[in-house]
Write a protein that holds these residues in place. Structure first.
Motif, PDB file in Angstrom:
ATOM      1  N   PHE A   6       0.840  -1.189   0.000  1.00 37.09           N
ATOM      2  CA  PHE A   6       0.000   0.000   0.000  1.00 37.09           C
ATOM      3  C   PHE A   6       0.880   1.246   0.000  1.00 37.09           C
ATOM      4  O   PHE A   6       1.976   1.252   0.566  1.00 37.09           O
ATOM      5  CB  PHE A   6      -0.921   0.015   1.223  1.00 37.09           C
ATOM      6  N   SER A   7       0.376   2.296  -0.604  1.00 37.39           N
ATOM      7  CA  SER A   7       1.113   3.557  -0.648  1.00 37.39           C
ATOM      8  C   SER A   7       0.130   4.699  -0.410  1.00 37.39           C
ATOM      9  O   SER A   7      -1.062   4.476  -0.234  1.00 37.39           O
ATOM     10  CB  SER A   7       1.819   3.719  -2.006  1.00 37.39           C
ATOM     11  N   GLY A   8       0.635   5.905  -0.402  1.00 36.84           N
ATOM     12  CA  GLY A   8      -0.242   7.056  -0.224  1.00 36.84           C
ATOM     13  C   GLY A   8      -0.521   7.380   1.224  1.00 36.84           C
ATOM     14  O   GLY A   8      -0.093   6.660   2.149  1.00 36.84           O
ATOM     15  N   PHE A  10      -3.099   7.073   3.120  1.00 39.82           N
ATOM     16  CA  PHE A  10      -3.997   6.229   3.927  1.00 39.82           C
ATOM     17  C   PHE A  10      -3.511   4.788   4.002  1.00 39.82           C
ATOM     18  O   PHE A  10      -4.273   3.891   4.379  1.00 39.82           O
ATOM     19  CB  PHE A  10      -5.412   6.270   3.342  1.00 39.82           C
ATOM     20  N   ALA A  11      -2.250   4.557   3.653  1.00 35.66           N
ATOM     21  CA  ALA A  11      -1.728   3.191   3.571  1.00 35.66           C
ATOM     22  C   ALA A  11      -1.916   2.408   4.871  1.00 35.66           C
ATOM     23  O   ALA A  11      -2.380   1.265   4.865  1.00 35.66           O
ATOM     24  CB  ALA A  11      -0.250   3.223   3.178  1.00 35.66           C
ATOM     25  N   ILE A  14      -5.635   1.607   5.559  1.00 39.17           N
ATOM     26  CA  ILE A  14      -6.121   0.570   4.651  1.00 39.17           C
ATOM     27  C   ILE A  14      -5.655  -0.803   5.129  1.00 39.17           C
ATOM     28  O   ILE A  14      -6.436  -1.758   5.198  1.00 39.17           O
ATOM     29  CB  ILE A  14      -5.635   0.839   3.207  1.00 39.17           C
ATOM     30  N   LYS A  15      -4.383  -0.905   5.479  1.00 43.27           N
ATOM     31  CA  LYS A  15      -3.838  -2.184   5.941  1.00 43.27           C
ATOM     32  C   LYS A  15      -4.529  -2.651   7.220  1.00 43.27           C
ATOM     33  O   LYS A  15      -4.920  -3.818   7.336  1.00 43.27           O
ATOM     34  CB  LYS A  15      -2.338  -2.047   6.181  1.00 43.27           C
ATOM     35  N   SER A  39      -4.978   3.047  -3.113  1.00 42.89           N
ATOM     36  CA  SER A  39      -3.841   3.661  -2.417  1.00 42.89           C
ATOM     37  C   SER A  39      -2.854   4.267  -3.421  1.00 42.89           C
ATOM     38  O   SER A  39      -2.273   5.326  -3.174  1.00 42.89           O
ATOM     39  CB  SER A  39      -3.139   2.636  -1.519  1.00 42.89           C
ATOM     40  N   THR A  40      -2.677   3.600  -4.560  1.00 44.81           N
ATOM     41  CA  THR A  40      -1.805   4.141  -5.608  1.00 44.81           C
ATOM     42  C   THR A  40      -2.383   5.436  -6.167  1.00 44.81           C
ATOM     43  O   THR A  40      -1.656   6.411  -6.414  1.00 44.81           O
ATOM     44  CB  THR A  40      -1.631   3.110  -6.740  1.00 44.81           C
ATOM     45  N   THR A  42      -4.334   7.595  -4.601  1.00 49.04           N
ATOM     46  CA  THR A  42      -4.161   8.694  -3.641  1.00 49.04           C
ATOM     47  C   THR A  42      -2.702   9.110  -3.534  1.00 49.04           C
ATOM     48  O   THR A  42      -2.407  10.286  -3.313  1.00 49.04           O
ATOM     49  CB  THR A  42      -4.698   8.296  -2.249  1.00 49.04           C
ATOM     50  N   ALA A  43      -1.787   8.163  -3.690  1.00 44.41           N
ATOM     51  CA  ALA A  43      -0.359   8.502  -3.644  1.00 44.41           C
ATOM     52  C   ALA A  43       0.023   9.427  -4.789  1.00 44.41           C
ATOM     53  O   ALA A  43       0.853  10.329  -4.638  1.00 44.41           O
ATOM     54  CB  ALA A  43       0.483   7.229  -3.690  1.00 44.41           C
TER      55      ALA A  43
END
Length: 328
Positions: A6-8, A10-11, A14-15, A39-40, A42-43
């Motif tokens: 996950f990135s961004g 909120f990673a 989300i996890k 997540s990508t 939002t990143a």
């Protein structure tokens, strides 16, 4: 949980959200893959965001030109669940209202007639050997009969291992099915005999951990392989198909099993109130409502028993509404 990247901004949320869902019994794998893409997104577009704003939610949920209405509703539902989680942990989030986007037209399950089933299974028996799919002529007659005769979800049959099929006792062991439930499923004598003959031809040298319905390269038979063969058998059996998403579907064999089972019990004068819990356990339902749904479906499909059902069980027959595409 699989090692999703996950990135961004909120990673972490989300996890944690996915871990919580899986901890209470949901597989949440398709949803997790969707949230990886979110997540990508939002990143790339909102790397500094501190809250899940209405702007972010609506942009992500906006309908793509290529997608069906049902896909948009599914995406918004997944994000709604994430937003509700974030609100509970006091992270600002816009919760898109339930039903914000118009629902896709509901699919009415196709209940196969006895004649359709006979013609369909006859076509599976005509399946020939081809080098591209060397096991097709052995697996297809057994696979589709098992899905119908045991009321299985297609994935439950597809992911069976050799050790899960007791060809002597006639018992299937279903593990980690919908909502991570497991159960034992009894087979008829006829189906048990077919599985025994199939195993003698197919699994003489197999290990218990091998797939009962193998595909290529040591993997289970694929969803695409099942669907393409299913469509071919339908066409050869003279059963019309409305196109992808319009049915009939493989999953409708499960619906048909439940309706045929209930109709048989009613015609035999069985106490349906006593037998419904049996059907619930056999089909692996999580709630009584999932099983009771089939009472209404059975009454609607078979008018000859409708009055008898409604007269005896008016309080447990639900109205057919709000079930989407009925994936019980």
């Amino acid at each position: 949980m699989k090692n999703y990247l996950f990135s961004g901004p909120f990673a972490k949320h989300i996890k944690d959200h996915i871990q919580l869902k899986q901890a209470v019994g949901y597989k949440y794998e398709a949803e997790a893959k969707h949230l990886v893409r979110f997540s990508t997104f939002t990143a790339e577009k909102y790397p500094e965001a501190s809250i899940l704003s209405k702007e972010i939610v609506l942009e992500w949920c906006s309908k793509r030109n290529y997608e069906a209405q049902a896909n948009q509703c599914a995406r918004s539902s997944i994000l709604r669940q994430l937003a509700m989680y974030m609100e509970r942990i006091e992270i600002g989030a816009y919760i898109i209202p339930k039903g914000y986007y118009p629902a896709a037209q509901q699919y009415g399950p196709h209940i196969y007639t006895e004649g359709e089933l006979q013609r369909f299974f006859h076509q599976t028996d005509q399946c020939c050997f081809v080098s591209e799919c060397p096991y097709r002529h052995l697996t297809m007659p057994v696979f589709f009969r098992m899905v119908y005769a045991c009321g299985l979800r297609s994935s439950e049959a597809r992911l069976l291992k050799v050790e899960d099929v007791d060809v002597e006792a006639g018992i299937l062991s279903i593990y980690h099915s919908k909502k991570d439930n497991s159960r034992l499923v009894a087979m008829s004598d006829d189906l048990t005999g077919r599985c025994r003959n199939y195993s003698e031809n197919m699994h003489r040298l197999s290990k218990g951990s091998d797939w009962f319905f193998p595909g290529l390269n040591g993997k289970p038979m694929t969803v695409g392989n099942i669907y393409h063969n299913f469509r071919r058998f339908l066409w050869r059996a003279g059963i019309s198909h409305g196109g992808r998403g319009k049915g009939p579907r493989v999953h409708d064999f499960r619906h048909t099993y439940a309706c045929h089972c209930l109709r048989k019990w009613v015609m035999e004068g069985k106490n349906i109130s006593a037998y419904l819990p049996v059907l619930k356990a056999y089909m692996g339902h999580n709630s009584f409502e999932e099983t009771a749904y089939y009472l209404r479906l059975t009454a609607d499909i078979f008018p000859d028993i409708s009055i008898r059902l409604e007269g005896c069980y008016p309080d447990i027959i639900p109205r057919l509404e709000g079930n989407g595409d009925a994936t019980y």
